[in-house]
Write an enzyme that holds these catalytic residues in place. Structure first.
Site, short mmCIF file in Angstrom:
data_model
loop_
_atom_site.label_atom_id
_atom_site.label_comp_id
_atom_site.label_asym_id
_atom_site.label_seq_id
_atom_site.Cartn_x
_atom_site.Cartn_y
_atom_site.Cartn_z
N ALA A 105 89.17 -2.05 64.47
CA ALA A 105 90.53 -1.77 64.94
C ALA A 105 91.49 -2.82 64.37
O ALA A 105 91.07 -3.85 63.85
CB ALA A 105 90.57 -1.78 66.47
N GLY A 148 85.65 -0.42 65.72
CA GLY A 148 86.20 0.92 65.80
C GLY A 148 85.75 1.81 64.66
O GLY A 148 85.66 3.03 64.82
N GLU A 151 82.50 3.13 65.71
CA GLU A 151 82.74 4.09 66.78
C GLU A 151 83.30 5.40 66.24
O GLU A 151 82.94 6.48 66.72
CB GLU A 151 83.68 3.47 67.81
N GLU A 171 82.74 -6.84 68.41
CA GLU A 171 83.82 -7.17 69.36
C GLU A 171 83.51 -8.41 70.19
O GLU A 171 84.43 -9.14 70.60
CB GLU A 171 84.08 -5.98 70.30
#
Length: 297
Positions: A105, A148, A151, A171
């Site tokens: 992200a 992300g 994901e 993360e």
């Protein structure tokens, strides 16, 4: 009625005639308007394959290693929904570039978020546009698929990887946890123990290990990845779109319920295929030893 020349001058003045959205019909003076294809800043889209029935979405923030900012994901969601609604598209491929599928992200964008702002604004809500897609989505992963990015790949139905791909949920290294399905989808792919190791250490895994664990379906040389992924999408496109959608629903149910409930759901969908003309055509074609002619009906 205005002359063709007059209409043309007006359109040129408004920069419309050369936009691809407007044409003056010869000898009539009438104007035909075309719907404009969407333009994106953070992704590229293209219909590919021999039958032009595969929707290709390429993440396109190369300087940021395709970091998943909100604007990018809004565009991905819009492209996915448009392809899902297009009857000419059989399957969707999401990819990045050779260096990165998506390296997480956009940290700078979320740095000043608060708990209340996340709740108030539905942070990451846009990701549901991908998970709600009825058509198969295949991730073609080269380079980094981290946080992300990992994901997003797991949101897809099938993951193909280039031999130099790297996956991970790092993360933990920046004081947070996965927030778009990493702690939920990863154990379903690779089991609890391996998922715990990946999430709690932030370590990366390579494409070969990801295939061995079941996270990735197949691994290809970097230069062959997209070609092979499109071939897979085209193969899926030879089947009934209606039945493909039902099959996707049945497999997804296995991740969301217990075995008994899943078996009942599968059987109900199986029975439901017998209400379709495509099921009748498929079995008839098999008996008659010919290729089926599916009508999505």
């Amino acid at each position: 009625m205005a002359s063709v020349a007059a209409v043309t001058r007006i359109l040129l003045g408004k920069n419309l005639l050369n936009s691809g959205r407007v044409a003056v019909l010869p000898n009539t003076g009438f104007v035909k308007f075309y719907s404009a294809a969407p333009t994106y800043e953070n992704i590229k889209i293209e219909t590919v394959g021999a039958k032009k029935n595969v929707g290709l979405i390429q993440l396109n923030r190369p300087k940021a290693l395709n970091a998943l900012c909100k604007a990018l994901f809004i565009e991905v969601g819009k492209a996915v929904k448009d392809y899902d609604a297009d009857d000419s598209i059989a399957a969707i491929v999401i990819t990045g570039n050779e260096k990165a599928f998506a390296a997480g992200a956009d940290i700078k964008e979320m740095q000043n978020n608060s708990y209340s702002s996340n709740q108030r604004n539905g942070f990451l809500q846009e990701w549901e546009d991908v998970s709600n897609c009825g058509k198969p989505i295949i991730a073609a992963v080269n380079g980094f698929a981290l946080g992300g990015g990992c994901e997003l790949a797991m949101l897809c139905d099938i993951i193909y990887a280039g031999e130099k791909a790297k996956f991970g949920q790092p993360e933990i290294n920046i004081g947070t946890i996965p927030g778009a399905g990493g702690t939920q989808r990863l154990p379903r792919y690779v089991g609890k123990s391996k998922a715990m190791e990946i999430v709690l250490t932030g370590n990366f895994i390579d494409a070969q290990e990801a295939e061995k664990m079941g996270l990735v379906a197949r691994v290809f040389p970097v230069e062959k990845l997209l070609e092979e992924t499109i071939k897979l999408a085209e193969r899926i496109g030879t089947h009934s779109p209606l039945i493909v959608k039902m099959a996707k629903q049945a497999v997804n149910q296995a991740y969301e319920t217990n075995l008994r409930a899943g078996l009942l759901y599968e059987k109900s969908l199986f029975y439901g295929t017998f209400a379709t003309n495509d099921r009748k055509e498929g079995m008839t074609a098999f008996i008659e030893k010919r290729a089926p002619n599916f009508k999505n009906d």
